[in-house]
Motif scaffolding. Sequence first.
Motif, PDB file in Angstrom:
ATOM      1  N   MET A 135      29.946  28.048  47.349  1.00 13.07           N
ATOM      2  CA  MET A 135      31.084  27.640  46.549  1.00 13.07           C
ATOM      3  C   MET A 135      32.204  28.654  46.745  1.00 13.07           C
ATOM      4  N   ALA A 136      33.396  28.152  46.980  1.00 16.48           N
ATOM      5  CA  ALA A 136      34.568  29.007  47.179  1.00 16.48           C
ATOM      6  C   ALA A 136      35.349  29.097  45.878  1.00 16.48           C
ATOM      7  N   HIS A 137      35.906  30.278  45.621  1.00 17.95           N
ATOM      8  CA  HIS A 137      36.645  30.500  44.385  1.00 17.95           C
ATOM      9  C   HIS A 137      37.769  31.493  44.660  1.00 17.95           C
ATOM     10  N   ALA A 138      38.931  31.251  44.059  1.00 15.58           N
ATOM     11  CA  ALA A 138      40.062  32.169  44.202  1.00 15.58           C
ATOM     12  C   ALA A 138      40.820  32.219  42.889  1.00 15.58           C
ATOM     13  N   VAL A 139      41.619  33.245  42.726  1.00 17.22           N
ATOM     14  CA  VAL A 139      42.540  33.349  41.604  1.00 17.22           C
ATOM     15  C   VAL A 139      43.895  33.705  42.199  1.00 17.22           C
ATOM     16  N   VAL A 140      44.891  32.856  41.923  1.00 19.95           N
ATOM     17  CA  VAL A 140      46.242  33.088  42.428  1.00 19.95           C
ATOM     18  C   VAL A 140      47.185  33.083  41.232  1.00 19.95           C
ATOM     19  N   ARG A 141      47.999  34.148  41.109  1.00 18.56           N
ATOM     20  CA  ARG A 141      48.901  34.312  39.973  1.00 18.56           C
ATOM     21  C   ARG A 141      50.352  34.359  40.436  1.00 18.56           C
ATOM     22  N   GLN A 142      51.225  33.898  39.545  1.00 19.85           N
ATOM     23  CA  GLN A 142      52.664  34.000  39.784  1.00 19.85           C
ATOM     24  C   GLN A 142      53.337  34.252  38.447  1.00 19.85           C
TER      25      GLN A 142
END
Length: 124
Positions: free
Chosen positions: A1-8
């Motif tokens: 399972m792939a997981h990311a956290v991207v913030r702006q």
Amino acid sequence: MAHAVVRQHVDADCGAAFALVHDYRWRLEWDTLLRSAETVDDAAPGKGVEAVCRARWRLGGLSFRTRTSPTTRPAEHGSDVVYTPTFTCRPRLLASVLEPIALAAFRWETRRRLRALARALRLD
């Protein structure tokens, strides 16, 4: 399972950012990924409500479901918008090869989308 956290970080309060993200007609103008989006069962946007989103054909035309978790913490200087994509590639036999590539593509495209959101909030 792939997981990311991207913030702006955006120069708008949570309410304004949430409203723009869930104004699907206007969203299709600024969102670099989507060709369509609507809530499941035409529910009003809100915490925990799912939406069905479809990517532009040039980006694979993928369909995916999203779930919103807005926070209402007051911010003195804008808000942080956070996307946390989690997915599994198929066929499972190729997932270990496909997921790192898909994850890099999702991170790149999500950063583009969030920069576009920040620009749209400045215009709104």
